[in-house]
Design a protein around this motif. Structure first.
Motif, PDB file in Angstrom:
ATOM      1  N   LEU A 104      83.838  51.800  51.092  1.00 29.75           N
ATOM      2  CA  LEU A 104      83.156  50.566  50.697  1.00 29.75           C
ATOM      3  C   LEU A 104      84.141  49.558  50.131  1.00 29.75           C
ATOM      4  O   LEU A 104      84.040  48.353  50.397  1.00 29.75           O
ATOM      5  N   GLY A 105      85.104  50.056  49.342  1.00 26.41           N
ATOM      6  CA  GLY A 105      86.138  49.157  48.818  1.00 26.41           C
ATOM      7  C   GLY A 105      86.947  48.511  49.924  1.00 26.41           C
ATOM      8  O   GLY A 105      87.255  47.312  49.871  1.00 26.41           O
ATOM      9  N   VAL A 106      87.284  49.297  50.952  1.00 30.02           N
ATOM     10  CA  VAL A 106      88.041  48.755  52.093  1.00 30.02           C
ATOM     11  C   VAL A 106      87.204  47.723  52.844  1.00 30.02           C
ATOM     12  O   VAL A 106      87.693  46.651  53.221  1.00 30.02           O
ATOM     13  N   LEU A 107      85.921  48.054  53.042  1.00 25.72           N
ATOM     14  CA  LEU A 107      85.036  47.131  53.763  1.00 25.72           C
ATOM     15  C   LEU A 107      84.839  45.843  52.979  1.00 25.72           C
ATOM     16  O   LEU A 107      84.801  44.746  53.559  1.00 25.72           O
ATOM     17  N   THR A 108      84.728  45.960  51.661  1.00 17.43           N
ATOM     18  CA  THR A 108      84.571  44.773  50.823  1.00 17.43           C
ATOM     19  C   THR A 108      85.799  43.883  50.886  1.00 17.43           C
ATOM     20  O   THR A 108      85.699  42.650  50.870  1.00 17.43           O
ATOM     21  N   TYR A 109      86.955  44.497  50.970  1.00 18.47           N
ATOM     22  CA  TYR A 109      88.193  43.720  51.085  1.00 18.47           C
ATOM     23  C   TYR A 109      88.249  42.985  52.426  1.00 18.47           C
ATOM     24  O   TYR A 109      88.756  41.864  52.508  1.00 18.47           O
ATOM     25  N   ALA A 110      87.702  43.619  53.466  1.00 23.01           N
ATOM     26  CA  ALA A 110      87.750  43.009  54.797  1.00 23.01           C
ATOM     27  C   ALA A 110      86.683  41.936  54.984  1.00 23.01           C
ATOM     28  O   ALA A 110      86.902  40.937  55.658  1.00 23.01           O
ATOM     29  N   ILE A 111      85.498  42.147  54.376  1.00 18.90           N
ATOM     30  CA  ILE A 111      84.390  41.203  54.512  1.00 18.90           C
ATOM     31  C   ILE A 111      84.146  40.579  53.148  1.00 18.90           C
ATOM     32  O   ILE A 111      83.531  41.194  52.277  1.00 18.90           O
ATOM     33  N   ARG A 112      84.583  39.347  52.956  1.00 19.65           N
ATOM     34  CA  ARG A 112      84.524  38.717  51.643  1.00 19.65           C
ATOM     35  C   ARG A 112      83.164  38.076  51.343  1.00 19.65           C
ATOM     36  O   ARG A 112      82.824  37.876  50.186  1.00 19.65           O
ATOM     37  N   ASP A 113      82.408  37.721  52.365  1.00 16.06           N
ATOM     38  CA  ASP A 113      81.085  37.129  52.154  1.00 16.06           C
ATOM     39  C   ASP A 113      80.071  38.240  51.899  1.00 16.06           C
ATOM     40  O   ASP A 113      79.891  39.124  52.728  1.00 16.06           O
ATOM     41  N   TRP A 114      79.391  38.200  50.741  1.00 12.24           N
ATOM     42  CA  TRP A 114      78.519  39.314  50.376  1.00 12.24           C
ATOM     43  C   TRP A 114      77.299  39.413  51.289  1.00 12.24           C
ATOM     44  O   TRP A 114      76.755  40.514  51.473  1.00 12.24           O
ATOM     45  N   HIS A 115      76.870  38.307  51.886  1.00 18.64           N
ATOM     46  CA  HIS A 115      75.750  38.369  52.830  1.00 18.64           C
ATOM     47  C   HIS A 115      76.142  39.209  54.057  1.00 18.64           C
ATOM     48  O   HIS A 115      75.389  40.105  54.481  1.00 18.64           O
ATOM     49  N   MET A 116      77.291  38.915  54.614  1.00 19.18           N
ATOM     50  CA  MET A 116      77.767  39.663  55.771  1.00 19.18           C
ATOM     51  C   MET A 116      78.093  41.110  55.405  1.00 19.18           C
ATOM     52  O   MET A 116      77.885  42.033  56.202  1.00 19.18           O
ATOM     53  N   LEU A 117      78.596  41.309  54.188  1.00 21.25           N
ATOM     54  CA  LEU A 117      78.885  42.670  53.732  1.00 21.25           C
ATOM     55  C   LEU A 117      77.612  43.490  53.658  1.00 21.25           C
ATOM     56  O   LEU A 117      77.572  44.651  54.091  1.00 21.25           O
ATOM     57  N   GLN A 118      76.547  42.902  53.123  1.00 26.23           N
ATOM     58  CA  GLN A 118      75.284  43.619  53.031  1.00 26.23           C
ATOM     59  C   GLN A 118      74.724  43.935  54.410  1.00 26.23           C
ATOM     60  O   GLN A 118      74.173  45.023  54.632  1.00 26.23           O
ATOM     61  N   LEU A 119      74.873  43.024  55.350  1.00 26.76           N
ATOM     62  CA  LEU A 119      74.428  43.293  56.716  1.00 26.76           C
ATOM     63  C   LEU A 119      75.229  44.439  57.326  1.00 26.76           C
ATOM     64  O   LEU A 119      74.672  45.297  58.023  1.00 26.76           O
TER      65      LEU A 119
END
Length: 252
Positions: free
Chosen positions: A197-212
């Motif tokens: 999740l930490g890696v994914l959060t670093y790659a996707i900075r927009d929280w809307h897209m991260l949640q999707l």
């Protein structure tokens, strides 16, 4: 700019730094302290503390001049918090409000044992995966904070049910000598998931897209779960002996 964004000394005040304003006034505010920006942006209330629901309509730069006599804030034009609020996170990065929502949802999810005993482990697990995926998509586009909290509550309940039902499926479907290994592997998988999740959060900075990105895979997992056989143990204890025999024949 991090000092400016985290400028609050009280619980919350109006957000005084909308993006476009920051761009146009960056050369002015870049050297301002948090207290100074608060002084020129937020009026002082009767308790001599910054207002939490009002802000100056225009930035009052003259208030930075200590040589000027004290001004009455009531004479200056104000407006509601049009851009939301900024919260003080210098001491607490999260609050009991946000933590309680998730914990309460987890508590609700613990009642899934009653439902799974009645309807089966597999159907409940599939439903939880699908519901979490749907709620996750809605969560990513929640327009108001109250809806955001409700969705977070329901998603936490689904996570609690998914976690407990997954362990039950593993333990009831295997020999007791493998139980310690499966429980350990389950715990490690959750830890590995948090690392990813930490890696994914670093790659996707927009929280809307991260949640999707976090919600959409649950539909695939639900489809995969549909191919898992129901536990023979549950089928026998609920009197569905013919279904249990059919599952045993598949295994054989």
């Amino acid at each position: 700019m991090e000092e400016v964004v985290g400028l609050l000394k009280d619980e919350a005040q109006c957000d005084t730094m909308p993006l476009e304003w920051m761009k146009s006034a960056a050369n002015i505010t870049i050297n301002l302290t948090a207290d100074a920006l608060l002084r020129v942006s937020i009026p002082v209330g009767p308790n001599q503390k910054p207002e939490q629901c009002r802000r100056f309509r225009q930035t009052q730069w003259q208030l930075l001049d200590s040589n000027l006599p004290a001004m009455n804030n009531t004479e200056l034009e104000t407006e509601p918090c049009l851009d939301g609020w900024t919260y003080d996170q210098s001491v607490f990065t999260s609050t009991i409000v946000t933590e309680t929502i998730s914990i309460a949802g987890n508590l609700l999810g613990t009642v899934n044992g009653i439902l799974s005993d009645r309807f089966g482990r597999k159907p409940l697990l599939v439903i939880c995966f699908l519901v979490y995926g749907i709620l996750g998509i809605c969560y990513a586009f929640a327009p108001i904070f109250s809806l955001y909290c409700i969705l977070r509550f329901l998603m936490s309940a689904c996570v609690s049910a998914i976690y407990s039902k997954s362990i039950v499926l593993l333990l009831e479907g295997t020999s007791s000598k493998w139980h310690p290994a499966f429980v350990t592997a389950t715990g490690l998988s959750w830890s590995a998931g948090l690392e990813l999740l930490g890696v994914l959060t670093y790659a996707i900075r927009d929280w809307h897209m991260l949640q999707l990105a976090l919600a959409l895979p649950f539909f695939t997992i639900a489809l995969f779960t549909c191919w898992i056989s129901e536990l023979v143990h549950w089928l026998v204890t609920t009197g569905k002996t013919e279904c249990a025999l059919g599952e045993l024949q598949k295994i054989g």
